[in-house]
Design an enzyme around this catalytic site. Structure first.
Site, PDB file in Angstrom:
ATOM      1  N   GLU A 110       0.826  -1.212   0.000  1.00 20.21           N
ATOM      2  CA  GLU A 110       0.000   0.000   0.000  1.00 20.21           C
ATOM      3  C   GLU A 110       0.855   1.253   0.000  1.00 20.21           C
ATOM      4  O   GLU A 110       1.915   1.301   0.628  1.00 20.21           O
ATOM      5  CB  GLU A 110      -0.848   0.038   1.278  1.00 20.21           C
ATOM      6  CG  GLU A 110      -1.939  -0.984   1.315  1.00 20.21           C
ATOM      7  CD  GLU A 110      -2.857  -0.759   2.508  1.00 20.21           C
ATOM      8  OE1 GLU A 110      -3.600  -1.689   2.824  1.00 20.21           O
ATOM      9  OE2 GLU A 110      -2.826   0.324   3.125  1.00 20.21           O
ATOM     10  N   CYS A 137      -2.436  -2.690  14.774  1.00 26.22           N
ATOM     11  CA  CYS A 137      -2.048  -2.409  13.381  1.00 26.22           C
ATOM     12  C   CYS A 137      -2.482  -3.540  12.447  1.00 26.22           C
ATOM     13  O   CYS A 137      -2.150  -4.710  12.678  1.00 26.22           O
ATOM     14  CB  CYS A 137      -0.536  -2.221  13.309  1.00 26.22           C
ATOM     15  SG  CYS A 137       0.055  -1.922  11.630  1.00 26.22           S
ATOM     16  N   CYS A 355      -3.312   1.676   8.282  1.00 22.55           N
ATOM     17  CA  CYS A 355      -2.268   1.021   7.525  1.00 22.55           C
ATOM     18  C   CYS A 355      -2.553  -0.473   7.339  1.00 22.55           C
ATOM     19  O   CYS A 355      -2.819  -1.184   8.282  1.00 22.55           O
ATOM     20  CB  CYS A 355      -0.970   1.207   8.307  1.00 22.55           C
ATOM     21  SG  CYS A 355       0.400   0.384   7.604  1.00 22.55           S
TER      22      CYS A 355
HETATM   23  N1  SAH Z   1       6.623   0.500  11.746  1.00 25.14           N
HETATM   24  C1  SAH Z   1       6.685   1.925  11.807  1.00 25.14           C
HETATM   25  C2  SAH Z   1       6.012   2.638  10.643  1.00 25.14           C
HETATM   26  C3  SAH Z   1       4.686   2.118  10.151  1.00 25.14           C
HETATM   27  S1  SAH Z   1       3.257   2.438  11.144  1.00 25.14           S
HETATM   28  C4  SAH Z   1       6.125   2.426  13.128  1.00 25.14           C
HETATM   29  O1  SAH Z   1       5.553   1.629  13.859  1.00 25.14           O
HETATM   30  O2  SAH Z   1       6.310   3.596  13.457  1.00 25.14           O
HETATM   31  C5  SAH Z   1       3.079   4.190  11.130  1.00 25.14           C
HETATM   32  C6  SAH Z   1       2.280   4.731  12.303  1.00 25.14           C
HETATM   33  O3  SAH Z   1       0.891   4.339  12.207  1.00 25.14           O
HETATM   34  C7  SAH Z   1       2.788   4.198  13.644  1.00 25.14           C
HETATM   35  O4  SAH Z   1       2.865   5.225  14.590  1.00 25.14           O
HETATM   36  C8  SAH Z   1       1.699   3.213  14.003  1.00 25.14           C
HETATM   37  O5  SAH Z   1       1.650   2.951  15.366  1.00 25.14           O
HETATM   38  C9  SAH Z   1       0.457   3.885  13.474  1.00 25.14           C
HETATM   39  N2  SAH Z   1      -0.707   2.982  13.358  1.00 25.14           N
HETATM   40  C10 SAH Z   1      -0.708   1.673  13.033  1.00 25.14           C
HETATM   41  N3  SAH Z   1      -1.975   1.181  13.069  1.00 25.14           N
HETATM   42  C11 SAH Z   1      -2.775   2.204  13.419  1.00 25.14           C
HETATM   43  C12 SAH Z   1      -4.189   2.331  13.636  1.00 25.14           C
HETATM   44  N4  SAH Z   1      -5.014   1.295  13.493  1.00 25.14           N
HETATM   45  N5  SAH Z   1      -4.667   3.545  14.011  1.00 25.14           N
HETATM   46  C13 SAH Z   1      -3.826   4.608  14.152  1.00 25.14           C
HETATM   47  N6  SAH Z   1      -2.497   4.566  13.963  1.00 25.14           N
HETATM   48  C14 SAH Z   1      -1.963   3.362  13.602  1.00 25.14           C
END
Ligand code: SAH
Length: 374
Positions: A110, A137, A355
């Site tokens: 994505e 996530c 994501c």
């Molecule tokens: N692995 C890295 C980058 C990818 S996730 C990291 O964890 O930082 C990017 C951001 O989106 C991260 O802060 C993650 O915690 C957040 N994220 C993931 N799933 C989410 C969700 N369901 N709602 C809100 N933020 C989310």
């Protein structure tokens, strides 16, 4: 949903593609194919400025040379640009555009274009899937398929530029995957975005949930490869203490929050840049005043910025979105304790904003373009 454009695709293991390579490497490639060096500069212009997808479409190249390239299999000598295929496009009412892209080996990833006044931010993936398995996530639910190569990261920025017909101003590594498990390709992609696409390092953010011992490596490798480390580092903290953090992020068991914060300090010392912290707000779990106070204590003396992210619901989990009142109270509490804070506006909720959601929703319908699960 729009029609997917045709693209180069090959199933076997192809050589290093031209996308991701700088002008000198492209000149060398031209010379190694019996062409004048200036052909390399033409290639650079067509690949980066014009966004061409197939070598055969570069009309300024001599016809005989193009026919020669067409005639041989692309994997023979790395004679391919390395663009992905668009498998699906989903556009939210606010213009947020999520693309599902297909790699040459049949995987999908994505990437998201997020328009706002005067800017276009591309949220890129650094891996197909992710091994970190953070509970909130969607990407983490399917595990890791593989890390992305440099050209597959740069391609996402070109794909968004093409679909949205606008030059991206910002890039955030906040799509699928953990960038600190793919440091070299991430830095090489940043180098390419700056050198070949003319972006500024300061408009790029690398987001990590933390992998033991890698933050100082990122800082040192960035200085070595880029000459300076001016991109923003964002650390997904999500909890003020170790107990709660490892409940939400299973991999945090092996990386105590004190060690993570110490590595952040080392990163600041090496690069001279501040670190931002991301904090997902999960209703009733980590969004209470007591958590805000503990977070401010944890970050005392740290030149930092906290970005609050209200949880985007995913189907696999029962977490709650925080109430608007809880978000505002959390923000105000941090501010009163002199922590710089902002709240990330939810964008494109109607386009599976969280994501990894689009990919998971489409898995059933897009088979067999998507990887099989073990
Ligand atoms: N692995 C890295 C980058 C990818 S996730 C990291 O964890 O930082 C990017 C951001 O989106 C991260 O802060 C993650 O915690 C957040 N994220 C993931 N799933 C989410 C969700 N369901 N709602 C809100 N933020 C989310």
């Amino acid at each position: 949903m729009a029609a997917a454009p045709a693209a180069e695709a090959c199933s076997s293991n192809p050589g290093r593609p031209l996308l991701g390579q700088g002008v000198q490497a492209l000149e060398r490639w031209a010379v190694s194919h019996g062409q004048a060096a200036f052909r390399g500069r033409q290639l650079h212009d067509w690949i980066y400025a014009k966004g061409v997808r197939r070598l055969a479409d570069i009309s300024v190249l001599p016809k005989a040379f193009r026919q020669e390239l067409e005639a041989q299999p692309p994997e023979a000598a790395g004679d391919w640009i390395g663009r992905s295929r668009e498998l699906h496009r989903s556009i939210a009412r606010d213009g947020t555009t999520k693309l599902l892209l297909g790699t040459h080996d049949g995987l999908s990833l994505e990437t998201v274009g997020i328009p706002a006044e005067g800017r276009l931010t591309v949220c890129v993936s650094s891996q197909v899937g992710c091994p970190m398995a953070c509970r909130f996530c969607a990407t983490g639910k399917g595990g890791l398929q593989r890390s992305l190569a440099t050209h597959e990261i740069v391609d996402q920025v070109l794909a968004v530029r093409e679909v949205m017909d606008q030059r991206p101003s910002h890039v955030v590594f906040m799509g699928m995957g953990e960038p600190l498990l793919n440091i070299e390709a991430v830095l090489e992609a940043i180098d390419c975005l700056c050198t070949d696409l003319g972006m500024a390092q300061r408009q790029i953010t690398v987001s990590t949930v933390g992998v033991p011992h890698t933050l100082p490596t990122l800082a040192e490798r960035a200085l070595a490869r880029l000459g300076r480390a001016q991109f923003t580092l964002a650390v997904s903290l999500h909890a003020p203490d170790q107990r709660l953090r490892q409940e939400l992020i299973p991999t945090a068991h092996a990386y105590p929050i004190e060690a993570l914060l110490e590595d952040c300090r080392r990163y600041v010392a090496i690069t001279g840049r501040r670190v931002s912290f991301e904090y997902i707000l999960l209703g009733g779990l980590n969004d209470q005043p007591v958590h805000a106070r503990a977070l401010a204590r944890q970050l005392r003396g740290f030149q930092s910025h906290v970005n609050l992210i209200p949880y985007n619901p995913i189907v696999e989990e029962e977490f709650q979105r925080p109430t608007p009142q809880a978000v505002e109270a959390f923000r105000r509490s941090l501010q009163e304790q002199h922590v710089a804070v902002s709240v990330r506006a939810s964008r494109g909720l109607d386009a599976d904003a969280a994501c990894g959601q689009l990919r998971r929703r489409l898995e059933a319908t897009l088979e067999p373009a998507l990887p099989s699960r073990s």
